[in-house]
Design a protein around this motif. Structure first.
Motif, PDB file in Angstrom:
ATOM      1  N   ASP A  50      43.791  40.938  38.008  1.00 22.75           N
ATOM      2  CA  ASP A  50      44.080  39.447  37.520  1.00 22.75           C
ATOM      3  C   ASP A  50      43.147  38.587  37.904  1.00 22.75           C
ATOM      4  N   LEU A  51      42.554  38.769  39.281  1.00 23.16           N
ATOM      5  CA  LEU A  51      41.456  37.962  39.638  1.00 23.16           C
ATOM      6  C   LEU A  51      40.065  38.117  38.939  1.00 23.16           C
ATOM      7  N   THR A  54      40.511  36.302  36.054  1.00 22.44           N
ATOM      8  CA  THR A  54      40.596  34.952  35.973  1.00 22.44           C
ATOM      9  C   THR A  54      39.519  34.070  36.326  1.00 22.44           C
ATOM     10  N   ARG A  57      37.658  33.263  33.066  1.00 21.15           N
ATOM     11  CA  ARG A  57      38.201  31.934  32.349  1.00 21.15           C
ATOM     12  C   ARG A  57      38.171  30.771  33.367  1.00 21.15           C
ATOM     13  N   GLU A  58      37.920  30.870  34.413  1.00 17.86           N
ATOM     14  CA  GLU A  58      37.976  29.743  35.118  1.00 17.86           C
ATOM     15  C   GLU A  58      36.543  29.193  34.827  1.00 17.86           C
ATOM     16  N   ALA A  61      36.439  27.494  31.894  1.00 18.19           N
ATOM     17  CA  ALA A  61      37.260  26.126  31.676  1.00 18.19           C
ATOM     18  C   ALA A  61      36.438  25.330  32.693  1.00 18.19           C
ATOM     19  N   ALA A  73      45.380  24.903  27.357  1.00 22.30           N
ATOM     20  CA  ALA A  73      45.461  26.257  27.042  1.00 22.30           C
ATOM     21  C   ALA A  73      46.411  26.506  26.122  1.00 22.30           C
TER      22      ALA A  73
END
Lengths: 888, 125
Positions: A50-51, A54, A57-58, A61, A73
């Motif tokens: 998950d990290l 992330t 994605r971060e 962003a 999102a």
């Protein structure tokens, strides 16, 4: 385990954009910890992945925020949404098969981590420049034999020769000279210390183009006989002993008992040459003006248009003419030029490149393993691909999704790999003994290395994700669905077997290399050093020339003799002696002439290692006197000059008649000491002072009383625990002269161990690589066999129901594994022979084609094959034939 | 407080700007309807309420938290009375705007389900 995962998580957090990391980082770690407490290992994979998802994605962003992009999102809109979807889908799939994911990520991480760590070391040492401006213009000028065959021998020059070079050369902007004595620095109110110093010509600093940080460097006046005594201090001494007091410049400190004015302080980190901590003018003294005394090293900065080869020719020509003009001192003295960087890393270059090559092999094996894993996965997911395609997913979309999955694994593996690289780097630097890696203190992971790692990671992605992805995407839907449900070997299986064979061959080569080095190391440690290292302590004793001038040489001789007597009286000391050079110190060489022989032939220049000793030294050091006699107290300043030689000397110069009783001629520079012809009175065994791995060069030993050097080394043979004896040794020296420094007591055993340090270091590293390769190859084999067994479960079922025994099935599977490895081993033999040849410079006592090693490693690999086949084989044997047939 | 609230801005427009919500965000906001929670609490609440079907990752959670705070839908708050565990734990609660957005999204989803029921995709309730 939990601690490890948490540490990993924290490390990965560093990859988040700073905003999120700073704001919620600690919370995230805490939350993950609680998750792990509650849900255990399953949660670990999920959270890490998950990290990993992330992070990109971060960043996207964050970049989008900067660009003012709308950041809500939204579910399915636009390309961003599509990618996010694919990422999520890929993440879920990866999480659902944790074994695959963990093995793939870890395998990649190990490969990348090891490669990055080694690459950092190699890059720092080989490719980063020396801390001088334009260091490629700097060269050493060495003396060497006129005969160019022995070109890489490095010997030293004398002061008069240096002056001639300066006058006649045409290649250098600046040519400087230095030598590196140890001197005694006394600061007010503190114990005196021995410091490595450098006596340099005034232009040394301008040659390397480094200026003083405070004050200045030497002027010409200070570099003359009779000039004002000046000293330049290093930043290290400045801060350690004088607390960085800026008022120090202009004040006076005591060097070897004489006040010197501090004229400058050098910048931090400058310790050229050879770790110097203070600099003194080279100014020639009476001894230095002797053309035969070769103890200077030259360094020069080339003119813009001149390259090192041209400079080498230039100095060689000068040396030739000097040899003609001064045959007694310079017979057969040539000269050559060596670029500085070359010399700094030259010895280690071969080693470092071998290490780099090995890590490349490990990385390659890791990539092959991961390729295998992905191949297997894609084959089993053929059905899924088919269905997605039938539902309208374009080929490109499927490709992209597979690629993203591969990318996630690659990113996770790369990130983990960087973390491992840092750990590995720290371990390597801790393991590498001081001085084994030049400039090791300057090594750290830097941006360039990370770029290379990123390239490696991306390369791995292309290698293992693209190929199977293309394979899957290129097929028709029907094919894929069929393949997904099919049992039995598919074409993919063949490719996977090939990969395993390739891995095995590579692993074979690597393990053979590691084993050869291990055996070489064993051989080196078996070499007889020629003396007894156990229980021998040494303490350097330097008598400063200011208080013990050469004119009063009898005092020096008496001092040394008396010091020996007092040391023998120290409780625990069995015997003592003094020597100019301890048994592992090569010392310097000096020329001589064999009496009764014709003028020396230039090609067989008589030079030998110069090693004055006191009586009792050989006994103390455990060096055997083979023929003739040892020195006694009656071999002193008023008796006939005598000398002892080693076996190598006797073999070289007196192979038939023996050395005892023969005479050599050697000048002496002390007024009033015996001079002229020296009779050889004894022959001692060879001591490996030039290194354990090299044959001992000729050496001669003079009685200290007849050649009284001021710098000697006190050696004591200690019985029992050396600890309590050390203060006794120091006391013995201090009682005779309280102003002498008494630090630096060492055990010969430690010094001997250090000479093995570099070899030990390389051996350990290469051994670790070999082991890693072995494990990876084993894992790869296990994966292939597991997969093959699961695909062939129907076939196994049929066999069992037709009467095959379970034992027979086990044998089939194991046989399959062994067959694969056997082919790999045969291929690996060829690779091993080739890599062995590359290794030759590092081998000692064992040949690169040693059959024992080759056979042994092959046996190990076959054993690994059996072990890796065990579980799949047992699983195959446990197949219930009815089940298997029914499932089909 | 959301940065652009003022007397002459229609709250309806403000709310609509945030729709539609992603699944993860919706779950987080709904979890907070019952009161302030800390991060781990949200994860547990979502997992329990969906009976294990939705398990949020920590990275997903906190990147959403960060964004929701920035957009003014949630805010950090004091730990509720009676909670005497680690004082360093950070608690979050819905803001007015957050409540309104959650409400709006739930209604939107309900409307979608209604359409599906009308066309018999889903059985009538």
């Amino acid at each position: 385990m939990k601690k490890f995962v948490l540490g990993l998580y924290r490390g990965l957090l560093l990859l988040l954009p700073p905003g999120l990391r700073r704001e919620h980082g600690p919370e995230m770690t805490e939350t993950v910890r609680r998750r792990l407490d509650r849900d255990g290992a399953g949660a670990a994979t999920r959270e890490l992945l998950d990290l990993a998802a992330t992070i990109p994605r971060e960043w996207v962003a964050a970049v989008g925020d900067r660009a003012g992009v709308d950041h809500h999102a939204k579910g399915g809109g636009g390309a961003m949404g599509g990618v996010a979807k694919d990422l999520r889908y890929g993440l879920r799939t990866l999480v659902r098969s944790p074994a695959f994911t963990m093995v793939a990520v870890l395998t990649l991480a190990v490969g990348i981590g090891v490669t990055t760590a080694i690459y950092t070391v190699v890059d720092s040492v080989l490719f980063r420049s020396l801390p001088f401006p334009e260091p490629d213009e700097l060269v050493w000028v060495w003396g060497g034999p006129l005969d160019p065959v022995n070109r890489s021998a490095r010997s030293w020059t004398s002061y008069p020769d240096y002056r001639d070079y300066v006058e006649r050369e045409r290649s250098f902007e600046e040519l400087a000279a230095f030598r590196s004595p140890r001197v005694i620095l006394s600061a007010r109110g503190e114990a005196p210390t021995r410091e490595p110093a450098a006596r340099v010509t005034a232009n040394l600093f301008s040659t390397v183009r480094v200026e003083a940080a405070l004050g200045r460097t030497f002027t010409r006046q200070e570099d003359r006989i009779g000039g004002p005594p000046a000293v330049v201090l290093s930043h290290a001494v400045f801060s350690e002993r004088f607390g960085e007091d800026p008022g120090l410049v202009g004040r006076s400190v005591t060097i070897d008992g004489t006040p010197h004015t501090v004229v400058g302080i050098m910048p931090p980190g400058f310790d050229f040459p050879e770790g110097a901590r203070l600099w003194l003018p080279a100014r020639p003294d009476v001894a230095g003006d002797d053309r035969g005394m070769h103890r200077l090293i030259l360094v020069g900065r080339l003119r813009d248009e001149v390259d090192p080869e041209a400079a080498a020719r230039d100095v060689y020509a000068i040396a030739e003419s000097l040899a003609e003009a001064h045959p007694e001192d310079n017979a057969d003295q040539g000269a050559w030029a060596e670029p500085l960087l070359e010399a700094y890393v030259g010895d280690v270059r071969a080693t470092l490149l071998i290490l780099l090559g090995s890590t490349g092999v490990v990385l390659f094996i890791a990539c092959l393993n991961v390729a295998n894993l992905f191949l297997a996965r894609t084959a089993t997911r053929g059905g899924e691909m088919g269905i997605r395609s039938a539902m309208g997913a374009s080929r490109g979309r499927i490709l992209r999704q597979l690629l993203l999955e591969g990318l996630m694994v690659a990113v996770a593996g790369g990130a983990l790999g960087v973390g491992l690289a840092q750990v590995g780097l720290d371990a390597i630097l801790a393991l590498a003994p001081a001085g084994v890696l030049p400039r090791a203190d300057e090594v750290s992971l830097d941006g360039r290395v990370l770029v290379v790692t990123a390239a490696l990671t991306l390369g791995s992605v292309l290698l293992f994700a693209l190929a199977p992805a293309l394979r899957a995407a290129g097929r028709s839907v029907g094919e894929l669905v069929k393949e997904g449900g099919r049992t039995g070997e598919s074409g993919g299986g063949r490719l996977r077997s090939l990969l395993v064979i390739g891995e095995t061959a590579l692993a074979m080569a690597l393990v053979v290399s590691g084993t050869l080095l291990l055996r070489s190391f064993g051989e080196v440690t078996e070499v007889e050093p020629g003396f007894e290292p156990g229980g021998r302590l040494i303490l350097p004793v330097s008598l400063p020339v200011s208080r013990y001038p050469e004119a009063e040489w009898e005092r020096v001789a008496e001092f040394v003799a008396e010091l020996r007597r007092r040391t023998e009286a120290v409780p625990g000391v069995r015997s003592a002696g003094l020597t100019y050079a301890h048994p592992l110190d090569p010392s310097w060489t000096t020329g001589f002439h064999v009496v009764g022989r014709p003028e020396p032939d230039p090609a067989a220049r008589p030079e030998a290692s110069y090693r004055p000793v006191t009586p009792g030294y050989f006994e103390t050091a455990g060096i055997r006197v083979l023929r003739g006699r040892d020195f006694t107290a009656s071999d002193d300043g008023s008796s006939p000059p005598v000398v002892m030689v080693n076996e190598a000397f006797e073999e070289r110069f007196f192979p038939e008649e023996g050395a005892v009783g023969r005479r050599i001629r050697k000048e002496s520079w002390w007024e009033g000491t015996p001079r002229g012809e020296w009779e050889i009175v004894g022959v001692v065994e060879d001591v490996r002072f030039a290194g354990l791995e090299r044959p001992t060069p000729p050496a001669f030993y003079f009685p200290h009383a007849q050649r009284p050097m001021n710098d000697m080394v006190l050696m004591a043979h200690v019985e029992g625990d050396p600890g309590p004896v050390v203060p006794g040794l120091r006391q013995a020296v201090r009682e005779m002269d309280a102003g002498l420094p008494v630090q630096g007591v060492r055990a010969m055993k430690d010094i001997l161990s250090e000479t093995l340090a570099r070899r030990r270091f390389v051996t350990v590293l290469l051994g670790a690589f070999g082991l890693t390769a072995l494990i990876l190859a084993g894992v790869g084999l296990y994966g292939v066999l597991s997969y093959s067994v699961s695909r062939r479960s129907r076939e196994m079922g049929v066999r069992l129901s037709l009467g095959a025994t379970r034992g027979g099935v086990v044998r089939t599977v194991v046989g399959q594994g062994v067959a694969l490895v056997a082919v790999g081993v045969v291929l690996g033999l060829g690779l091993a022979l080739a890599s062995g040849r590359l290794l030759e410079s590092l081998l000692f006592g064992v040949g690169s084609t040693d059959p024992l090693t080759l056979g042994g490693v092959a046996a190990v690999l076959l054993t690994v094959a059996v072990v890796a086949s065990a579980r799949p084989a047992l699983r195959a044997a446990r197949v219930d034939p009815a089940e298997a047939l029914r499932l089909e | 407080m959301s940065p652009r609230t003022g007397p002459d801005i229609d709250i309806d427009v403000l709310v609509r700007e945030h729709l539609p919500l992603s699944d993860a965000v919706f779950h987080i906001l709904v979890a907070l309807v019952g009161g302030a929670l800390h991060g781990y609490g949200v994860l547990l609440e979502v997992e329990e309420r969906t009976e294990g079907r939705v398990v949020l990752g920590t990275g997903t959670l906190y990147s959403a938290v960060k964004r929701l705070r920035r957009d003014g839908l949630i805010e950090e708050t004091e730990p509720p009375c009676g909670e005497d565990d680690d004082p360093r734990r950070r608690y979050y609660r819905l803001t007015e705007l957050g409540r309104a957005v959650t409400d709006a999204e739930a209604r939107r989803l309900e409307a979608m389900v209604s359409f599906a029921r009308e066309k018999r995709v889903l059985p009538a309730s």
